[in-house]
Scaffold this motif. Structure first.
Motif, PDB file in Angstrom:
ATOM      1  N   PHE A 127      47.197  24.258  40.424  1.00 32.62           N
ATOM      2  CA  PHE A 127      47.449  25.695  40.390  1.00 32.62           C
ATOM      3  C   PHE A 127      46.109  26.417  40.344  1.00 32.62           C
ATOM      4  O   PHE A 127      45.201  25.995  39.626  1.00 32.62           O
ATOM      5  N   LEU A 128      45.998  27.475  41.112  1.00 29.45           N
ATOM      6  CA  LEU A 128      44.743  28.225  41.152  1.00 29.45           C
ATOM      7  C   LEU A 128      44.970  29.626  40.594  1.00 29.45           C
ATOM      8  O   LEU A 128      45.515  30.479  41.292  1.00 29.45           O
ATOM      9  N   PRO A 129      44.593  29.860  39.362  1.00 27.06           N
ATOM     10  CA  PRO A 129      44.794  31.208  38.816  1.00 27.06           C
ATOM     11  C   PRO A 129      43.963  32.225  39.590  1.00 27.06           C
ATOM     12  O   PRO A 129      42.743  32.115  39.666  1.00 27.06           O
ATOM     13  N   HIS A 130      44.666  33.184  40.174  1.00 26.32           N
ATOM     14  CA  HIS A 130      44.022  34.155  41.044  1.00 26.32           C
ATOM     15  C   HIS A 130      43.026  35.043  40.292  1.00 26.32           C
ATOM     16  O   HIS A 130      42.010  35.457  40.842  1.00 26.32           O
ATOM     17  N   GLU A 131      43.311  35.333  39.021  1.00 24.16           N
ATOM     18  CA  GLU A 131      42.511  36.291  38.256  1.00 24.16           C
ATOM     19  C   GLU A 131      41.136  35.761  37.851  1.00 24.16           C
ATOM     20  O   GLU A 131      40.321  36.498  37.302  1.00 24.16           O
ATOM     21  N   GLN A 132      40.879  34.487  38.056  1.00 23.77           N
ATOM     22  CA  GLN A 132      39.622  33.919  37.546  1.00 23.77           C
ATOM     23  C   GLN A 132      38.402  34.473  38.274  1.00 23.77           C
ATOM     24  O   GLN A 132      38.425  34.742  39.467  1.00 23.77           O
ATOM     25  N   THR A 133      37.319  34.646  37.517  1.00 26.53           N
ATOM     26  CA  THR A 133      36.058  35.124  38.102  1.00 26.53           C
ATOM     27  C   THR A 133      34.919  34.211  37.659  1.00 26.53           C
ATOM     28  O   THR A 133      34.563  33.269  38.342  1.00 26.53           O
ATOM     29  N   CYS A 134      34.368  34.477  36.468  1.00 28.09           N
ATOM     30  CA  CYS A 134      33.211  33.748  35.947  1.00 28.09           C
ATOM     31  C   CYS A 134      33.528  33.490  34.480  1.00 28.09           C
ATOM     32  O   CYS A 134      34.337  34.195  33.879  1.00 28.09           O
ATOM     33  N   CYS A 135      32.889  32.484  33.894  1.00 27.93           N
ATOM     34  CA  CYS A 135      33.183  32.172  32.493  1.00 27.93           C
ATOM     35  C   CYS A 135      32.411  33.083  31.536  1.00 27.93           C
ATOM     36  O   CYS A 135      32.671  33.110  30.345  1.00 27.93           O
ATOM     37  N   GLY A 136      31.429  33.806  32.060  1.00 25.54           N
ATOM     38  CA  GLY A 136      30.663  34.717  31.207  1.00 25.54           C
ATOM     39  C   GLY A 136      29.426  34.093  30.593  1.00 25.54           C
ATOM     40  O   GLY A 136      28.710  34.744  29.824  1.00 25.54           O
ATOM     41  N   GLN A 137      29.153  32.837  30.938  1.00 31.92           N
ATOM     42  CA  GLN A 137      28.007  32.166  30.335  1.00 31.92           C
ATOM     43  C   GLN A 137      26.667  32.867  30.563  1.00 31.92           C
ATOM     44  O   GLN A 137      25.840  32.940  29.660  1.00 31.92           O
ATOM     45  N   PRO A 138      26.427  33.399  31.786  1.00 33.34           N
ATOM     46  CA  PRO A 138      25.140  34.086  31.998  1.00 33.34           C
ATOM     47  C   PRO A 138      24.927  35.217  30.996  1.00 33.34           C
ATOM     48  O   PRO A 138      23.808  35.449  30.541  1.00 33.34           O
ATOM     49  N   LEU A 139      25.984  35.915  30.646  1.00 28.84           N
ATOM     50  CA  LEU A 139      25.865  37.003  29.673  1.00 28.84           C
ATOM     51  C   LEU A 139      25.688  36.412  28.270  1.00 28.84           C
ATOM     52  O   LEU A 139      24.802  36.806  27.515  1.00 28.84           O
ATOM     53  N   TYR A 140      26.514  35.448  27.947  1.00 27.73           N
ATOM     54  CA  TYR A 140      26.506  34.849  26.606  1.00 27.73           C
ATOM     55  C   TYR A 140      25.148  34.223  26.291  1.00 27.73           C
ATOM     56  O   TYR A 140      24.567  34.462  25.240  1.00 27.73           O
TER      57      TYR A 140
END
Lengths: 480, 245
Positions: free
Chosen positions: B35-48
């Motif tokens: 299943f491919l969740p459509h809403e996914q983008t980035c995990c946010g690691q670069p910000l974190y």
């Protein structure tokens, strides 16, 4: 770099001015130490257990620092020593200068000490008319050179033997061959008479045992013994974080320190100094002074994450394994403690307005934490300090340039909404097509240029979601 | 039938379409319904990782929303991104909140691709053929944060006709470090050049790794050095059926 508090540490600017010979000289030494360390670790099956015990003792001491410091003070006094509390670097300098004046000191000899680098003591003594001489070979070299230490345990690690020979020629007028034994012999001869003439010996401390008031010094050259026994006056300067509860805990640290630092089982000399000499027939100084330096440490001790930096036993293993340190050397860190430990020390001691670049001087690869003998979670503390710089925390406001904060805000807005991310992707890919040649981007506009000036970027390509959608029999796209 | 959600990562999504297709195909072949969740983008690691913790929390919320709809395993082609979600997401939300609960649940069922194959599906042989000399770069977060030491090598070991060559300083960082690569490009370059030197000296014709970030860096470094060595994600080796004519 010497401890004279810098105004701003420009890590990136410093790294652009590194003499080409430094990485090679640094890597030769650190490679040897790291190799030796690995060998020693492999010999001790209980290594991981020792690290955990050391870490626990250190955290216990940090949490009960006040208790152990008063115990230390009592024990040192009971052994006949004097204890001085220095709130700031200036306090510490004034205390040492006062002792020197009272004893009419003309010449001081020094053992290697990071605490005196921290307070820039040599400069203060020289200004007050006290000739001050470093006697550790590495420290002697950098004193001649007019620079500071570029490694916690190997202050002149950035210098090759050829450079040292040239330095001896220039400063001492001695024609020396680039041979370590010969260079050491020259330094030893120059220093010998000074030991005998000195009125004051100055040292640091590797550990301070609260139980008995014992100062522990770990060294390899023997100069430390002469500094602390020949002159009638011994003044030791140490950060309050050097305290250990008792001898039992000390043994754990001694097992870890030399192995982690130089790959030795034990350093050549391990000195235990408890007060001045007790009778006229003993060796050692008539007077012993211990200057306990706070210089901002009490503030840092309030921060449950940041204070873990005080677990450090100054072995330098983190620097020896750090790929950033190995490529830039110690001077890039702009302060007397360099490498990964410097990157978490300086921003806390000097403040983020001065050292805001340092927490970012790491790829968070984690090699440092893996070798740290007291398990300092360096990447975690780096992230903690990055947060302090980027968005500010309880202690201080943000020091990150405005445009980066704005970019982070925009980034977060786009990345937390698929529809914005999706349309942003379409626009970006359209735009970047003009920079794409032969399936790669070699010359991208800012900010991508920060990447492409080092290596090309692959061409953007985002057909996966569309492709996945078409494989209906097996794959399912989930839309909420 | 085993079911799983695909986490493609933003770097995968932006640059590595063929690798993502191969990942889907391999998992399909192993009987995993995806299943491919459509809403996914980035995990946010670069910000974190750069101190923008509050901003990374916003991005994490989007991830929780995208992947929290189903409760099957989540599989991603990056130890670094997966490590962010597994070890750092739960810290982003206060204990006792619904978000913390969802983050913890996701942390317990998110897997890096090779980890999922070797330790969950218990598969090391996926029927790949790759007649080349291959060396391996151990990516930092994959190795040290995720603790994945033998998984990639076990998989490579089962690839037919593959000759494995150890890499000098295999575990030394390549100089990518996320934003580090653009914050201190000069230092990143020195680190990359050393990695490239070791790769070239290994005499392998392919260097493999399990991380899109390192892959972009090392592939670029090899191109700069004029080297013919190919940098590949392990997924593309595992999907290989020998040299295409």
């Amino acid at each position: 770099m010497s401890g004279a508090a810098p105004k701003y540490i420009g890590f990136e600017a410093y790294t652009e001015r590194i003499p080409s010979g430094i990485p090679k000289a640094v890597q030769q030494a650190t490679g040897r130490f790291a190799g030796g360390r690995a060998l020693r670790v492999s010999e001790l099956p209980q290594w991981e257990q020792l690290r955990q015990i050391a870490s626990d003792i250190r955290m216990h001491t940090i949490r009960n620092m006040d208790v152990y410091l008063s115990r230390l003070e009592e024990s040192v006094r009971a052994a006949g020593g004097h204890v001085h509390w220095a709130g700031t670097a200036e306090d510490a300098r004034q205390i040492v200068l006062k002792i020197a004046r009272e004893h009419n000191v003309k010449l001081a000899v020094k053992a290697k000490s990071m605490a005196t680098e921290e307070i820039d003591l040599n400069h203060a003594l020289e200004t007050a008319g006290v000739e001050t001489l470093e006697t550790d070979l590495g420290e002697y070299i950098i004193q001649l050179d007019g620079t500071g230490p570029s490694h916690i345990i190997v202050p002149a690690v950035h210098k090759t033997k050829e450079e040292i020979a040239a330095l001896f020629h220039e400063k001492l007028g001695i024609d020396a061959p680039p041979d370590p034994n010969e260079l050491t012999r020259i330094a030893r001869e120059t220093l010998r008479q000074k030991f005998l003439d000195a009125d004051m010996g100055i040292s640091g401390a590797n550990f301070l045992v609260a139980e008995t008031g014992t100062l522990v010094m770990v060294s390899n050259e023997g100069n430390g013994r002469m500094v602390t026994t020949l002159p009638d006056l011994h003044v030791a300067v140490a950060g309050i974080d050097k305290v250990v509860p008792d001898w039992e805990s000390l043994t754990v640290f001694l097992k870890l320190l030399a192995r982690s630092a130089t790959g030795q089982k034990l350093s050549t000399y391990t000195q235990f100094i408890t007060g001045p000499r007790q009778t006229e027939n003993e060796f050692g100084p008539k007077e012993f002074h211990l200057v306990l330096l706070d210089n901002g440490r009490s503030e840092i001790l309030k921060d449950p994450i940041g204070r873990q930096v005080f677990k450090c036993i100054r072995c330098g293993a983190c620097a020896n394994t750090c790929p950033v340190y190995q490529n830039v050397g110690g001077f890039a860190y702009g302060w007397f403690i360099s490498g990964p430990i410097g990157a978490i020390f300086a921003p806390q001691m000097l403040g983020t307005p001065t050292a805001r670049e340092l927490p970012f001087a790491s790829t968070l690869c984690g090699a440092c934490a893996e070798v740290c003998p007291v398990k300092i979670p360096i990447p975690e503390i780096l992230r903690h300090l990055r947060r302090r710089v980027a968005q500010g925390d309880e202690t201080i406001n943000t020091t990150m340039p405005f445009y980066i904060r704005a970019a982070a805000k925009i980034g977060a807005t786009v990345l937390s909404r698929e529809w914005m991310y999706g349309s942003g992707t379409t626009i970006l890919h359209f735009f970047m097509r003009f920079f794409t040649h032969h399936n790669q981007i070699s010359n991208a506009p800012y900010p991508f240029s920060r990447w492409t000036k080092v290596r090309p970027l692959p061409a953007f390509a985002s057909g996966f979601r569309k492709w996945f959608r078409k494989q209906k029999d097996f794959f399912k796209e989930t839309v909420e | 039938m085993t079911q799983a959600q695909l986490f493609i990562t933003c770097l995968g999504d932006q640059f590595f379409t063929p690798t993502l297709k191969n990942m889907a195909r391999i998992l399909e072949k192993l009987g995993v319904e995806l299943f491919l969740p459509h809403e996914q983008t980035c995990c946010g690691q670069p910000l974190y990782n750069n101190g923008f913790v509050d901003q990374s929390r916003e991005v994490a919320r989007n991830f929780l929303h995208a992947f929290g709809q189903r409760d099957d395993p989540i599989i991603g082609p990056s130890g670094s991104c997966v490590g962010m979600i597994k070890y750092h997401y739960p810290k982003l939300f206060p204990e006792g909140t619904v978000e913390h609960e969802v983050a913890s649940s996701i942390a317990g069922r998110i897997f890096e691709f090779t980890d999922y194959l070797v330790n969950v599906l218990k598969v090391t042989d996926v029927g790949a053929v790759y007649p080349h000399k291959v060396t391996y770069h151990a990516s930092c977060h994959y190795l040290r944060e995720m603790g994945l030491k033998g998984e990639a090598k076990a998989l490579l070991d089962s690839v037919k006709d593959l000759e494995f060559i150890p890499l000098h300083d295999e575990e030394t960082c390549c100089g990518f470090g996320g934003a580090f690569s653009v914050t201190y490009p000069g230092v990143s370059r020195s680190m990359l050049e050393q990695k490239v030197k070791n790769i070239v000296a290994s005499d392998a014709d392919t260097v493999v790794m399990c991380e899109p970030g390192c892959l972009m860096n090392i592939a670029g470094g090899l191109k700069n050095a004029g080297s013919k060595v190919k940098a590949m994600h392990i997924i593309d080796i595992l999907a290989s059926q020998g040299d295409e004519k």
